[in-house]
Motif scaffolding. Sequence first.
Motif, mmCIF file in Angstrom:
data_model
loop_
_atom_site.group_PDB
_atom_site.id
_atom_site.type_symbol
_atom_site.label_atom_id
_atom_site.label_comp_id
_atom_site.label_asym_id
_atom_site.label_seq_id
_atom_site.Cartn_x
_atom_site.Cartn_y
_atom_site.Cartn_z
ATOM 1 N N THR A 7 0.846 -1.187 0.000
ATOM 2 C CA THR A 7 0.000 0.000 0.000
ATOM 3 C C THR A 7 0.882 1.237 0.000
ATOM 4 O OG1 THR A 7 -1.751 -1.147 1.207
ATOM 5 C CG2 THR A 7 -1.803 1.265 1.228
ATOM 6 N N PRO A 8 0.753 2.103 -1.001
ATOM 7 C CA PRO A 8 1.622 3.288 -1.085
ATOM 8 C C PRO A 8 1.239 4.332 -0.042
ATOM 9 C CG PRO A 8 -0.056 3.370 -2.788
ATOM 10 C CD PRO A 8 -0.211 2.035 -2.118
ATOM 11 N N LYS A 9 2.177 5.215 0.222
ATOM 12 C CA LYS A 9 1.897 6.365 1.078
ATOM 13 C C LYS A 9 1.461 7.575 0.246
ATOM 14 C CE LYS A 9 5.175 4.936 4.666
ATOM 15 N NZ LYS A 9 6.432 5.291 5.401
ATOM 16 N N LEU A 10 1.781 7.541 -1.055
ATOM 17 C CA LEU A 10 1.413 8.623 -1.962
ATOM 18 C C LEU A 10 1.085 8.035 -3.329
ATOM 19 C CD1 LEU A 10 1.238 11.679 -2.753
ATOM 20 C CD2 LEU A 10 3.684 11.537 -3.326
ATOM 21 N N VAL A 11 -0.065 8.426 -3.882
ATOM 22 C CA VAL A 11 -0.443 8.031 -5.240
ATOM 23 C C VAL A 11 -0.360 9.268 -6.125
ATOM 24 C CG1 VAL A 11 -2.215 7.048 -6.738
ATOM 25 C CG2 VAL A 11 -1.962 6.213 -4.383
ATOM 26 N N ILE A 12 0.428 9.177 -7.194
ATOM 27 C CA ILE A 12 0.646 10.289 -8.112
ATOM 28 C C ILE A 12 -0.073 9.982 -9.416
ATOM 29 C CG2 ILE A 12 2.368 11.689 -9.298
ATOM 30 C CD1 ILE A 12 4.434 10.735 -7.242
ATOM 31 N N PHE A 13 -1.052 10.806 -9.762
ATOM 32 C CA PHE A 13 -1.822 10.619 -10.983
ATOM 33 C C PHE A 13 -1.339 11.567 -12.076
ATOM 34 C CE2 PHE A 13 -4.786 9.372 -7.618
ATOM 35 C CZ PHE A 13 -5.372 8.220 -8.133
ATOM 36 N N ASP A 14 -1.213 11.045 -13.296
ATOM 37 C CA ASP A 14 -1.173 11.922 -14.449
ATOM 38 C C ASP A 14 -2.569 12.536 -14.583
ATOM 39 O OD1 ASP A 14 -0.218 13.107 -16.866
ATOM 40 O OD2 ASP A 14 -1.236 11.532 -17.987
ATOM 41 N N CYS A 15 -2.702 13.580 -15.395
ATOM 42 C CA CYS A 15 -4.011 14.223 -15.547
ATOM 43 C C CYS A 15 -4.732 13.739 -16.810
ATOM 44 C CB CYS A 15 -3.862 15.739 -15.553
ATOM 45 S SG CYS A 15 -5.445 16.614 -15.538
ATOM 46 N N ASP A 16 -4.258 14.177 -17.977
ATOM 47 C CA ASP A 16 -4.936 13.854 -19.230
ATOM 48 C C ASP A 16 -4.852 12.363 -19.534
ATOM 49 O OD1 ASP A 16 -5.701 16.564 -20.225
ATOM 50 O OD2 ASP A 16 -3.539 16.875 -20.055
ATOM 51 N N GLY A 17 -6.014 11.743 -19.693
ATOM 52 C CA GLY A 17 -6.064 10.321 -19.990
ATOM 53 C C GLY A 17 -6.071 9.432 -18.776
ATOM 54 N N VAL A 18 -5.853 10.004 -17.585
ATOM 55 C CA VAL A 18 -5.856 9.226 -16.341
ATOM 56 C C VAL A 18 -6.963 9.725 -15.411
ATOM 57 C CG1 VAL A 18 -4.545 8.643 -14.257
ATOM 58 C CG2 VAL A 18 -3.439 8.547 -16.497
ATOM 59 N N LEU A 19 -6.969 11.019 -15.134
ATOM 60 C CA LEU A 19 -8.054 11.602 -14.342
ATOM 61 C C LEU A 19 -9.210 12.036 -15.234
ATOM 62 C CD1 LEU A 19 -6.065 13.820 -11.792
ATOM 63 C CD2 LEU A 19 -7.160 11.610 -11.341
ATOM 64 N N VAL A 20 -8.883 12.664 -16.344
ATOM 65 C CA VAL A 20 -9.909 13.151 -17.266
ATOM 66 C C VAL A 20 -9.697 12.550 -18.652
ATOM 67 C CG1 VAL A 20 -10.437 15.300 -16.073
ATOM 68 C CG2 VAL A 20 -8.527 15.242 -17.664
ATOM 69 N N ASP A 21 -10.807 12.275 -19.327
ATOM 70 C CA ASP A 21 -10.762 11.608 -20.628
ATOM 71 C C ASP A 21 -10.599 12.654 -21.731
ATOM 72 O OD1 ASP A 21 -10.839 9.613 -22.489
ATOM 73 O OD2 ASP A 21 -13.006 9.283 -22.358
ATOM 74 N N LEU A 155 9.566 13.260 -8.363
ATOM 75 C CA LEU A 155 10.423 13.421 -7.193
ATOM 76 C C LEU A 155 10.041 14.664 -6.399
ATOM 77 C CD1 LEU A 155 13.837 12.402 -8.786
ATOM 78 C CD2 LEU A 155 12.418 11.042 -7.228
ATOM 79 N N ALA A 156 9.627 15.724 -7.099
ATOM 80 C CA ALA A 156 9.168 16.934 -6.406
ATOM 81 C C ALA A 156 7.914 16.640 -5.592
ATOM 82 C CB ALA A 156 8.895 18.043 -7.414
ATOM 83 N N ALA A 157 7.018 15.835 -6.149
ATOM 84 C CA ALA A 157 5.799 15.458 -5.424
ATOM 85 C C ALA A 157 6.141 14.649 -4.177
ATOM 86 C CB ALA A 157 4.882 14.664 -6.342
ATOM 87 N N ALA A 158 7.034 13.681 -4.330
ATOM 88 C CA ALA A 158 7.431 12.862 -3.178
ATOM 89 C C ALA A 158 8.073 13.718 -2.098
ATOM 90 C CB ALA A 158 8.385 11.759 -3.638
ATOM 91 N N CYS A 159 8.924 14.648 -2.502
ATOM 92 C CA CYS A 159 9.582 15.538 -1.540
ATOM 93 C C CYS A 159 8.564 16.404 -0.818
ATOM 94 C CB CYS A 159 10.611 16.397 -2.267
ATOM 95 S SG CYS A 159 11.533 17.518 -1.202
ATOM 96 N N HIS A 160 7.597 16.930 -1.572
ATOM 97 C CA HIS A 160 6.574 17.791 -0.972
ATOM 98 C C HIS A 160 5.796 17.056 0.114
ATOM 99 C CE1 HIS A 160 3.418 20.861 -0.785
ATOM 100 N NE2 HIS A 160 2.553 19.871 -0.776
ATOM 101 N N PHE A 161 5.489 15.781 -0.137
ATOM 102 C CA PHE A 161 4.717 14.992 0.823
ATOM 103 C C PHE A 161 5.606 14.234 1.814
ATOM 104 C CE2 PHE A 161 1.551 15.711 -2.455
ATOM 105 C CZ PHE A 161 0.388 15.885 -1.721
ATOM 106 N N ASP A 162 6.935 14.449 1.703
ATOM 107 C CA ASP A 162 7.900 13.802 2.594
ATOM 108 C C ASP A 162 7.751 12.286 2.568
ATOM 109 O OD1 ASP A 162 10.034 13.742 4.356
ATOM 110 O OD2 ASP A 162 8.767 13.930 6.150
ATOM 111 N N VAL A 163 7.703 11.750 1.336
ATOM 112 C CA VAL A 163 7.540 10.316 1.115
ATOM 113 C C VAL A 163 8.704 9.826 0.259
ATOM 114 C CG1 VAL A 163 6.089 8.552 0.026
ATOM 115 C CG2 VAL A 163 5.023 10.431 1.289
#
Length: 220
Positions: A7-21, A155-163
């Motif tokens: 189970t991850p501590k942080l899930v990073i989503f792309d936007c186009d094609g992943v969150l929105v079609d 990596l910036a996202a992981a650093c921001h969330f300290d993960v």
Amino acid sequence: MPTTYPTPKLVIFDCDGVLVDSETLSNQVLADNLARYGLHLSLADCMDLFVGGTMAEVRQKAIARGADLPADWVAEVYEETYARLRQGVSLVPGVSDLLALLQERGIAFCVASNGSEDKMRITLGQNGLWELFHPHAMFSAHTLKTGKPDPDLFLAAACHFDVQARDCLVVEDSENGAIAAARAGMRCLGFDPHGKGLRLTRHNAEHITTMAQVPHLIGL
């Protein structure tokens, strides 16, 4: 014995094609635009060539294939794309349920995209997700001046969330995104609902065809 998934501590989503079609809509605009400048591509060819790239990279590839593009082409195609997206774009099926589950379980999530925040404001905003991500869970190549396939967004996202990278999960639909995840040392689920995900799995992404598969694959 059933498979146990981390189970991850942080899930990073792309936007186009992943969150929105939005990929089909955006690439049809792109194909129509490039045809006016002498480069005729089918929608499928356009998506194969350009999905996951920055618009500056798209411009370079198009010129290399014979498109006679003006100096202000990037601004032009963004304006045309945004106008089309404002007409309406849907969430990828299952995304709302997945985000609600992550919130319920206390698992952090964010979006990391080669697209601009302006574009995400349009696509996520009309679907009620803008406030969920902006400003503290949104990482744009336009803002950070670095894009996939470089790993810096992730990596910036992981650093921001300290993960740590090993505790992150990336959900991507583009080859550039899968490469960036591999370079960042992050597990990646490669979303390809209509194909076999070969352009993703060759970079160690795990192929998924629906968002409903994700909870099982992350131990929820």
